[in-house]
Design a protein around this motif. Sequence first.
Motif, PDB file in Angstrom:
ATOM      1  N   ALA A 111       0.835  -1.203   0.000  1.00 46.85           N
ATOM      2  CA  ALA A 111       0.000   0.000   0.000  1.00 46.85           C
ATOM      3  C   ALA A 111       0.868   1.251   0.000  1.00 46.85           C
ATOM      4  O   ALA A 111       0.567   2.243  -0.687  1.00 46.85           O
ATOM      5  CB  ALA A 111      -0.936  -0.014   1.202  1.00 46.85           C
ATOM      6  N   GLY A 112       1.975   1.244   0.778  1.00 51.74           N
ATOM      7  CA  GLY A 112       2.884   2.387   0.777  1.00 51.74           C
ATOM      8  C   GLY A 112       3.534   2.586  -0.587  1.00 51.74           C
ATOM      9  O   GLY A 112       3.695   3.723  -1.057  1.00 51.74           O
ATOM     10  N   ARG A 128       0.974   4.149  -2.891  1.00 49.14           N
ATOM     11  CA  ARG A 128       0.806   5.574  -2.594  1.00 49.14           C
ATOM     12  C   ARG A 128       1.972   6.391  -3.136  1.00 49.14           C
ATOM     13  O   ARG A 128       1.806   7.463  -3.704  1.00 49.14           O
ATOM     14  CB  ARG A 128       0.668   5.780  -1.091  1.00 49.14           C
ATOM     15  CG  ARG A 128      -0.719   5.561  -0.569  1.00 49.14           C
ATOM     16  CD  ARG A 128      -0.850   6.074   0.860  1.00 49.14           C
ATOM     17  NE  ARG A 128       0.052   5.380   1.772  1.00 49.14           N
ATOM     18  CZ  ARG A 128      -0.238   4.262   2.439  1.00 49.14           C
ATOM     19  NH1 ARG A 128      -1.422   3.705   2.259  1.00 49.14           N
ATOM     20  NH2 ARG A 128       0.620   3.708   3.250  1.00 49.14           N
ATOM     21  N   ARG A 129       3.187   5.870  -3.000  1.00 47.07           N
ATOM     22  CA  ARG A 129       4.387   6.588  -3.441  1.00 47.07           C
ATOM     23  C   ARG A 129       4.393   6.706  -4.980  1.00 47.07           C
ATOM     24  O   ARG A 129       4.672   7.767  -5.532  1.00 47.07           O
ATOM     25  CB  ARG A 129       5.645   5.872  -2.982  1.00 47.07           C
ATOM     26  CG  ARG A 129       6.897   6.671  -3.312  1.00 47.07           C
ATOM     27  CD  ARG A 129       8.181   5.980  -2.985  1.00 47.07           C
ATOM     28  NE  ARG A 129       8.168   5.381  -1.653  1.00 47.07           N
ATOM     29  CZ  ARG A 129       8.999   4.406  -1.293  1.00 47.07           C
ATOM     30  NH1 ARG A 129       9.872   3.933  -2.137  1.00 47.07           N
ATOM     31  NH2 ARG A 129       8.951   3.915  -0.085  1.00 47.07           N
ATOM     32  N   GLY A 136       1.783   6.387  -6.948  1.00 48.68           N
ATOM     33  CA  GLY A 136       0.579   7.077  -7.429  1.00 48.68           C
ATOM     34  C   GLY A 136       0.672   8.587  -7.316  1.00 48.68           C
ATOM     35  O   GLY A 136      -0.077   9.302  -7.952  1.00 48.68           O
ATOM     36  N   GLY A 137       1.607   9.083  -6.526  1.00 49.30           N
ATOM     37  CA  GLY A 137       1.740  10.524  -6.335  1.00 49.30           C
ATOM     38  C   GLY A 137       2.432  11.224  -7.484  1.00 49.30           C
ATOM     39  O   GLY A 137       2.464  12.445  -7.551  1.00 49.30           O
TER      40      GLY A 137
END
Length: 83
Positions: free
Chosen positions: A74-75, A78-79, A81-82
């Motif tokens: 998940a991290g 998120r990384r 996807g930014g």
Amino acid sequence: MSEHAPTLQLIGMAALTLATVAWAVVVTRLLRRNRREALARRAASTFPGFPRPLRPSPSREVVELTPAEQDAFAGLVRRLGGR
């Protein structure tokens, strides 16, 4: 036109016309034959652009992730996807 043209010129024009008609007939037959063969090949395969596989693909595997691996994934999402 024929009364003013020499005999050899008329024979040449007739020969060229005959050669043109013969060429058109041969090209038409070749194109039709190739089209029939292509349609037969396309109908034989499920996906015409892809070759048939030589052997079946392996079955899918499912792996359960631990909670720590799920958090790390998940991290990562998120990384990435930014951007």
